[in-house]
Design a protein around this motif. Structure first.
Motif, PDB file in Angstrom:
ATOM      1  N   GLU A 147       0.809  -1.213   0.000  1.00  0.00           N
ATOM      2  CA  GLU A 147       0.000   0.000   0.000  1.00  0.00           C
ATOM      3  C   GLU A 147       0.848   1.271   0.000  1.00  0.00           C
ATOM      4  O   GLU A 147       0.356   2.355  -0.298  1.00  0.00           O
ATOM      5  CB  GLU A 147      -0.953   0.010   1.203  1.00  0.00           C
ATOM      6  CG  GLU A 147      -0.280  -0.018   2.559  1.00  0.00           C
ATOM      7  CD  GLU A 147      -0.029  -1.426   3.077  1.00  0.00           C
ATOM      8  OE1 GLU A 147       0.246  -1.567   4.290  1.00  0.00           O
ATOM      9  OE2 GLU A 147      -0.096  -2.393   2.278  1.00  0.00           O
ATOM     10  N   GLN A 148       2.131   1.098   0.267  1.00  0.00           N
ATOM     11  CA  GLN A 148       3.022   2.264   0.279  1.00  0.00           C
ATOM     12  C   GLN A 148       3.484   2.650  -1.126  1.00  0.00           C
ATOM     13  O   GLN A 148       3.684   3.825  -1.416  1.00  0.00           O
ATOM     14  CB  GLN A 148       4.230   1.975   1.174  1.00  0.00           C
ATOM     15  CG  GLN A 148       5.166   3.151   1.367  1.00  0.00           C
ATOM     16  CD  GLN A 148       6.203   2.880   2.432  1.00  0.00           C
ATOM     17  OE1 GLN A 148       5.939   2.174   3.414  1.00  0.00           O
ATOM     18  NE2 GLN A 148       7.401   3.423   2.255  1.00  0.00           N
ATOM     19  N   PHE A 149       3.668   1.671  -2.028  1.00  0.00           N
ATOM     20  CA  PHE A 149       4.249   2.006  -3.328  1.00  0.00           C
ATOM     21  C   PHE A 149       3.347   1.731  -4.528  1.00  0.00           C
ATOM     22  O   PHE A 149       3.519   2.359  -5.572  1.00  0.00           O
ATOM     23  CB  PHE A 149       5.596   1.290  -3.529  1.00  0.00           C
ATOM     24  CG  PHE A 149       5.505  -0.201  -3.662  1.00  0.00           C
ATOM     25  CD1 PHE A 149       5.264  -0.804  -4.896  1.00  0.00           C
ATOM     26  CD2 PHE A 149       5.683  -1.022  -2.555  1.00  0.00           C
ATOM     27  CE1 PHE A 149       5.190  -2.179  -5.028  1.00  0.00           C
ATOM     28  CE2 PHE A 149       5.606  -2.406  -2.677  1.00  0.00           C
ATOM     29  CZ  PHE A 149       5.348  -2.983  -3.918  1.00  0.00           C
ATOM     30  N   ILE A 150       2.382   0.829  -4.422  1.00  0.00           N
ATOM     31  CA  ILE A 150       1.551   0.524  -5.589  1.00  0.00           C
ATOM     32  C   ILE A 150       0.774   1.755  -6.079  1.00  0.00           C
ATOM     33  O   ILE A 150       0.658   1.960  -7.296  1.00  0.00           O
ATOM     34  CB  ILE A 150       0.639  -0.679  -5.306  1.00  0.00           C
ATOM     35  CG1 ILE A 150       1.490  -1.956  -5.303  1.00  0.00           C
ATOM     36  CG2 ILE A 150      -0.462  -0.797  -6.359  1.00  0.00           C
ATOM     37  CD1 ILE A 150       0.753  -3.213  -4.961  1.00  0.00           C
ATOM     38  N   PRO A 151       0.253   2.623  -5.175  1.00  0.00           N
ATOM     39  CA  PRO A 151      -0.415   3.822  -5.691  1.00  0.00           C
ATOM     40  C   PRO A 151       0.477   4.694  -6.574  1.00  0.00           C
ATOM     41  O   PRO A 151      -0.029   5.412  -7.445  1.00  0.00           O
ATOM     42  CB  PRO A 151      -0.826   4.563  -4.412  1.00  0.00           C
ATOM     43  CG  PRO A 151      -0.985   3.480  -3.395  1.00  0.00           C
ATOM     44  CD  PRO A 151       0.106   2.498  -3.715  1.00  0.00           C
ATOM     45  N   GLU A 152       1.792   4.614  -6.380  1.00  0.00           N
ATOM     46  CA  GLU A 152       2.707   5.389  -7.222  1.00  0.00           C
ATOM     47  C   GLU A 152       2.884   4.750  -8.603  1.00  0.00           C
ATOM     48  O   GLU A 152       3.222   5.435  -9.569  1.00  0.00           O
ATOM     49  CB  GLU A 152       4.063   5.527  -6.524  1.00  0.00           C
ATOM     50  CG  GLU A 152       3.979   6.273  -5.201  1.00  0.00           C
ATOM     51  CD  GLU A 152       5.303   6.293  -4.461  1.00  0.00           C
ATOM     52  OE1 GLU A 152       6.335   5.893  -5.059  1.00  0.00           O
ATOM     53  OE2 GLU A 152       5.314   6.699  -3.287  1.00  0.00           O
ATOM     54  N   TRP A 153       2.650   3.445  -8.694  1.00  0.00           N
ATOM     55  CA  TRP A 153       2.752   2.759  -9.987  1.00  0.00           C
ATOM     56  C   TRP A 153       1.564   3.051 -10.894  1.00  0.00           C
ATOM     57  O   TRP A 153       1.713   3.170 -12.119  1.00  0.00           O
ATOM     58  CB  TRP A 153       2.815   1.238  -9.764  1.00  0.00           C
ATOM     59  CG  TRP A 153       4.180   0.687  -9.571  1.00  0.00           C
ATOM     60  CD1 TRP A 153       4.909   0.686  -8.411  1.00  0.00           C
ATOM     61  CD2 TRP A 153       4.996   0.043 -10.552  1.00  0.00           C
ATOM     62  NE1 TRP A 153       6.115   0.079  -8.616  1.00  0.00           N
ATOM     63  CE2 TRP A 153       6.198  -0.329  -9.914  1.00  0.00           C
ATOM     64  CE3 TRP A 153       4.826  -0.265 -11.891  1.00  0.00           C
ATOM     65  CZ2 TRP A 153       7.229  -0.984 -10.592  1.00  0.00           C
ATOM     66  CZ3 TRP A 153       5.844  -0.924 -12.567  1.00  0.00           C
ATOM     67  CH2 TRP A 153       7.030  -1.276 -11.920  1.00  0.00           C
ATOM     68  N   LEU A 154       0.385   3.144 -10.306  1.00  0.00           N
ATOM     69  CA  LEU A 154      -0.836   3.143 -11.106  1.00  0.00           C
ATOM     70  C   LEU A 154      -0.896   4.250 -12.161  1.00  0.00           C
ATOM     71  O   LEU A 154      -1.306   3.984 -13.304  1.00  0.00           O
ATOM     72  CB  LEU A 154      -2.056   3.191 -10.184  1.00  0.00           C
ATOM     73  CG  LEU A 154      -2.175   1.972  -9.254  1.00  0.00           C
ATOM     74  CD1 LEU A 154      -3.327   2.151  -8.276  1.00  0.00           C
ATOM     75  CD2 LEU A 154      -2.338   0.681 -10.051  1.00  0.00           C
ATOM     76  N   PRO A 155      -0.457   5.492 -11.874  1.00  0.00           N
ATOM     77  CA  PRO A 155      -0.487   6.515 -12.937  1.00  0.00           C
ATOM     78  C   PRO A 155       0.481   6.230 -14.078  1.00  0.00           C
ATOM     79  O   PRO A 155       0.328   6.809 -15.158  1.00  0.00           O
ATOM     80  CB  PRO A 155      -0.097   7.796 -12.196  1.00  0.00           C
ATOM     81  CG  PRO A 155      -0.348   7.523 -10.757  1.00  0.00           C
ATOM     82  CD  PRO A 155      -0.074   6.067 -10.578  1.00  0.00           C
ATOM     83  N   THR A 156       1.452   5.351 -13.880  1.00  0.00           N
ATOM     84  CA  THR A 156       2.361   4.976 -14.968  1.00  0.00           C
ATOM     85  C   THR A 156       1.836   3.800 -15.771  1.00  0.00           C
ATOM     86  O   THR A 156       2.413   3.463 -16.807  1.00  0.00           O
ATOM     87  CB  THR A 156       3.765   4.626 -14.433  1.00  0.00           C
ATOM     88  OG1 THR A 156       3.746   3.330 -13.812  1.00  0.00           O
ATOM     89  CG2 THR A 156       4.253   5.665 -13.430  1.00  0.00           C
ATOM     90  N   LEU A 157       0.754   3.183 -15.301  1.00  0.00           N
ATOM     91  CA  LEU A 157       0.177   2.013 -15.963  1.00  0.00           C
ATOM     92  C   LEU A 157      -1.111   2.340 -16.706  1.00  0.00           C
ATOM     93  O   LEU A 157      -1.440   1.676 -17.694  1.00  0.00           O
ATOM     94  CB  LEU A 157      -0.109   0.918 -14.936  1.00  0.00           C
ATOM     95  CG  LEU A 157       1.082   0.407 -14.124  1.00  0.00           C
ATOM     96  CD1 LEU A 157       0.618  -0.616 -13.103  1.00  0.00           C
ATOM     97  CD2 LEU A 157       2.158  -0.188 -15.019  1.00  0.00           C
ATOM     98  N   PHE A 158      -1.859   3.330 -16.210  1.00  0.00           N
ATOM     99  CA  PHE A 158      -3.170   3.670 -16.755  1.00  0.00           C
ATOM    100  C   PHE A 158      -3.246   5.163 -17.051  1.00  0.00           C
ATOM    101  O   PHE A 158      -2.559   5.966 -16.411  1.00  0.00           O
ATOM    102  CB  PHE A 158      -4.279   3.331 -15.749  1.00  0.00           C
ATOM    103  CG  PHE A 158      -4.419   1.873 -15.443  1.00  0.00           C
ATOM    104  CD1 PHE A 158      -5.177   1.043 -16.253  1.00  0.00           C
ATOM    105  CD2 PHE A 158      -3.798   1.315 -14.327  1.00  0.00           C
ATOM    106  CE1 PHE A 158      -5.311  -0.306 -15.964  1.00  0.00           C
ATOM    107  CE2 PHE A 158      -3.927  -0.029 -14.030  1.00  0.00           C
ATOM    108  CZ  PHE A 158      -4.687  -0.845 -14.859  1.00  0.00           C
ATOM    109  N   THR A 159      -4.118   5.537 -17.973  1.00  0.00           N
ATOM    110  CA  THR A 159      -4.432   6.950 -18.161  1.00  0.00           C
ATOM    111  C   THR A 159      -5.502   7.357 -17.148  1.00  0.00           C
ATOM    112  O   THR A 159      -6.103   6.522 -16.464  1.00  0.00           O
ATOM    113  CB  THR A 159      -4.948   7.234 -19.582  1.00  0.00           C
ATOM    114  OG1 THR A 159      -6.275   6.690 -19.708  1.00  0.00           O
ATOM    115  CG2 THR A 159      -4.038   6.618 -20.638  1.00  0.00           C
TER     116      THR A 159
END
Length: 264
Positions: A147-159
């Motif tokens: 929960e600490q880092f996955i939210p930072e990934w999501l904008p790089t995976l989806f528009t």
């Protein structure tokens, strides 16, 4: 889920449908659940297999010194044990690298390659400083709660236009990663370079990218297209790195059209 044993590792996988075999290879921090939509949509025409790569989902973690070559051989063993006939291989992001690793050693195995949001390996497609930045980022994340880092990934995976439910589903799948398994996969393929493989590819190849992919951008897509003889490059408008999840209908249509063209 079904399972087979390959070189001492239990590999779990999903299988749906009847027809020509189509094998789906997921990306990093994911497992076979990411292909839920394609398992459903394509099983009317193909026998669709989606594996959990070593160190992911229900599959065993590989040893810490696992190599890229061993990863390719594990896929080759999985195909021998679980998949009848000569399969079409569809890889997403990291999965495309695993498909290229297999092709390097076993070029006669796949009937075709479908490389989605693909790289010629990070080292084959990205500047050295970006390779090291990504390597260091993932290495640091493996000691953190998801929960600490996955939210930072999501904008790089989806528009920003992606269905929030699809983004949330992907986030939940990513949160189930195996720290030891991801560490082994990172060490096996983070610095992979498949530029020598691309010109030797002699099977029909589809390159499928979202136009707004910030992880494997259009410059990478066009260079892959230039290097792979006879490859077809298809772009899905206004979609990010996770095209199969963000635009499943458009994605499935392009996959189906490509494979039907081969059959015809």
């Amino acid at each position: 889920m079904d399972s087979v044993e390959v070189a001492g590792l239990r590999i779990r996988y999903r299988r749906e449908g009847q027809g020509q075999p189509l094998v789906l290879l997921h990306g990093a921090y994911e497992d076979s659940r990411i292909w839920r939509r394609q398992l459903d949509a394509l099983s009317d025409e193909f026998t669709v297999f989606a594996w959990d790569a070593p160190g992911c989902g229900g599959s065993d973690d590989p040893p810490p010194d696992f190599t890229g070559r061993q990863l390719g051989e594990t896929l080759a063993g999985f195909l021998r044990e679980a998949v009848p006939g000569r399969p079409h291989l569809l890889g997403l992001s990291m999965g495309s690298g695993i498909a290229l690793e297999l092709y390097r050693a076993h070029p006669s195995v796949p009937a075709s390659l479908l490389l989605v949001s693909a790289y010629a390996g990070w080292a084959g497609s990205l500047p050295p400083e970006e390779v090291e930045r990504r390597y260091a980022q993932v290495l640091a994340e493996l000691d953190q709660p998801p929960e600490q880092f996955i939210p930072e990934w999501l904008p790089t995976l989806f528009t920003e236009h992606a269905d929030p439910a699809a983004v949330e589903e992907t986030s939940a799948i990513m949160a189930d990663f195996h720290p030891a398994g991801m560490r082994a996969l990172l060490n096996a393929n983070a610095r992979a370079d498949y530029r020598d493989v691309l010109p030797a590819i002699a099977v029909p190849t589809l390159l499928l990218y979202g136009t707004r992919d910030v992880r494997s951008p259009l410059s990478v897509a066009r260079e892959m297209n230039r290097q792979i003889p006879g490859s077809a490059l298809v772009l899905i408008p206004d979609v990010g790195h996770m095209a199969p999840v963000e635009a499943p209908e458009a994605f499935t249509t392009e996959v189906r059209n490509f494979l039907r063209g081969l059959a015809g």
